[in-house]
Design an enzyme around this catalytic site. Structure first.
Site, mmCIF file in Angstrom:
data_model
loop_
_atom_site.group_PDB
_atom_site.id
_atom_site.type_symbol
_atom_site.label_atom_id
_atom_site.label_comp_id
_atom_site.label_asym_id
_atom_site.label_seq_id
_atom_site.Cartn_x
_atom_site.Cartn_y
_atom_site.Cartn_z
ATOM 1 N N ALA A 172 0.936 -1.222 0.043
ATOM 2 C CA ALA A 172 -0.018 0.097 -0.185
ATOM 3 C C ALA A 172 0.881 1.275 -0.037
ATOM 4 O O ALA A 172 0.700 2.042 1.020
ATOM 5 C CB ALA A 172 -1.002 -0.079 1.102
ATOM 6 N N HIS B 282 7.170 5.752 1.360
ATOM 7 C CA HIS B 282 8.009 4.446 1.274
ATOM 8 C C HIS B 282 9.057 4.754 0.269
ATOM 9 O O HIS B 282 10.057 4.326 -0.030
ATOM 10 C CB HIS B 282 7.154 3.307 0.703
ATOM 11 C CG HIS B 282 6.061 2.816 1.853
ATOM 12 N ND1 HIS B 282 4.794 3.099 1.588
ATOM 13 C CD2 HIS B 282 6.130 1.999 2.726
ATOM 14 C CE1 HIS B 282 4.024 2.534 2.683
ATOM 15 N NE2 HIS B 282 4.967 1.854 3.462
HETATM 16 P P1 AMP Z 1 5.260 -0.088 6.372
HETATM 17 O O1 AMP Z 1 4.823 -0.571 5.049
HETATM 18 O O2 AMP Z 1 4.156 0.839 7.167
HETATM 19 O O3 AMP Z 1 5.617 -1.124 7.367
HETATM 20 O O4 AMP Z 1 6.500 1.087 6.151
HETATM 21 C C1 AMP Z 1 7.514 0.442 5.437
HETATM 22 C C2 AMP Z 1 8.545 1.601 5.773
HETATM 23 O O5 AMP Z 1 8.105 2.919 5.361
HETATM 24 C C3 AMP Z 1 8.726 1.828 7.317
HETATM 25 O O6 AMP Z 1 10.377 1.696 7.584
HETATM 26 C C4 AMP Z 1 8.247 2.971 7.595
HETATM 27 O O7 AMP Z 1 8.551 3.684 8.920
HETATM 28 C C5 AMP Z 1 8.394 3.745 6.577
HETATM 29 N N1 AMP Z 1 7.525 4.776 6.217
HETATM 30 C C6 AMP Z 1 6.110 4.770 6.660
HETATM 31 N N2 AMP Z 1 5.498 5.748 6.328
HETATM 32 C C7 AMP Z 1 6.463 6.814 6.133
HETATM 33 C C8 AMP Z 1 6.294 8.335 5.944
HETATM 34 N N3 AMP Z 1 5.405 8.961 5.746
HETATM 35 N N4 AMP Z 1 7.741 9.075 5.703
HETATM 36 C C9 AMP Z 1 8.805 8.032 5.858
HETATM 37 N N5 AMP Z 1 8.943 6.622 5.983
HETATM 38 C C10 AMP Z 1 7.564 6.267 6.019
#
Ligand code: AMP
Length: 286
Positions: A32, A37
């Site tokens: 998503a 990301h």
């Molecule tokens: P997730 O798919 O939510 O597990 O996130 C994957 C990676 O993307 C993790 O290291 C999160 O901290 C990073 N991430 C999620 N949202 C953001 C954002 N708004 N800005 C920067 N990194 C993000």
């Protein structure tokens, strides 16, 4: 972009690239995808020969089965976004591939997990550590990229890397936000239109609290302000607000004694649980 769904295929490819002397960055995600990301992918591309992104909704880190069931799954769009961001390798395994046998291993992260997300989402970091350790073994990156958005996750993974001597470097990347300040999150797409408008209150409240903290050097002043901001707003339930050291995650009473002070917040906006944080350093706010 190469897309692999099995560990064997991923490893075969990466071992061949290693023979060519290449080094790569790893960006673990649960899909998503959004600009947050992609900012990790771009950073990794800039600092390595290429990037391996992983896309896997890890069931062991969900303490709430409903949350797991409702987690958005948008594989085709994710794949296209990664490709356009210049990602070269995508690993998108099945549950059977990641967990060929049920896992019983239990980590303890001590003080790091008794607060905030650890307190409100029991078992969450055990699942995160399990899957991240597996991904590190499968992908063998030189550098792994994680977002400040999940600050506590970063602290837990840093301890995992130190204690288990993973031979890699960790990089914490800044939070990417929507124009109204809302931190980008896969969960934002579950917000109803009215809730989406209200959701900007998290980042607004954090900015106000950070300013109060810088002026007064008193975490209680920041806490008071958060209460005032949230109290009158309908449909928003504040779960926690903490002022902590960004590395140890323990509460701070004298901010001037810490290099990085993190203001961390979690709130339900309608049905959707959101988290956000700001880091106050001697030089400013991140
Ligand atoms: P997730 O798919 O939510 O597990 O996130 C994957 C990676 O993307 C993790 O290291 C999160 O901290 C990073 N991430 C999620 N949202 C953001 C954002 N708004 N800005 C920067 N990194 C993000």
């Amino acid at each position: 972009m190469y897309v692999f769904t099995t560990v064997d295929a991923l490893k075969a490819h990466l071992h061949a690239r290693r023979q060519e002397g290449k080094l790569w960055g790893l960006v673990p995600t649960m899909g998503a995808l959004h600009e947050g990301h992609l900012s990790l992918v771009r950073r990794s591309n800039a600092e390595n020969d290429f990037t391996v992104a992983t896309l896997y909704v890890n069931p062991t880190q969900f303490n709430n089965p409903d949350d797991l069931a409702r987690y958005p799954r948008t594989f085709d769009a994710d794949r296209a976004m990664l490709e356009s961001a210049g990602c070269q390798v995508l690993f998108a395994p099945t549950d059977a591939e990641m967990y060929p046998a049920p896992t019983t291993l239990r980590f303890s992260f001590g003080d790091l997990e008794t607060v905030m997300e650890g307190q409100f989402r029991p078992g969450h970091f055990n699942g995160v550590a399990t899957v991240v350790a597996k991904l590190f073994h499968h992908a063998e990156p030189a550098v792994a990229y994680f977002g400040q958005k999940d600050l506590q996750q970063f602290a837990v993974i840093r301890r995992l890397v130190q204690d288990l001597a993973f031979p890699l470097r960790l990089v914490r990347c800044p939070i990417v936000r929507e124009p109204d300040g809302l931190a980008m999150s896969s969960r934002n797409r579950r917000l109803e239109p009215e809730a989406r408008k209200v959701a900007a209150v998290l980042s607004y409240a954090l900015r106000e609290a950070a300013e109060a903290l810088q002026k007064t050097r008193n975490p209680e002043a920041a806490r008071g302000l958060i209460g005032q901001i949230f109290y009158p707003i309908e449909g928003v339930f504040l779960e926690y607000f903490e002022v902590v050291d960004a590395a140890s995650l323990q509460p701070v009473t004298t901010p001037e004694d810490h290099d990085e002070v993190a203001l961390c917040i979690a709130a339900y906006v309608g049905e959707v649980r959101l988290i956000d944080n700001l880091i106050v350093t001697r030089g400013g706010v991140q």
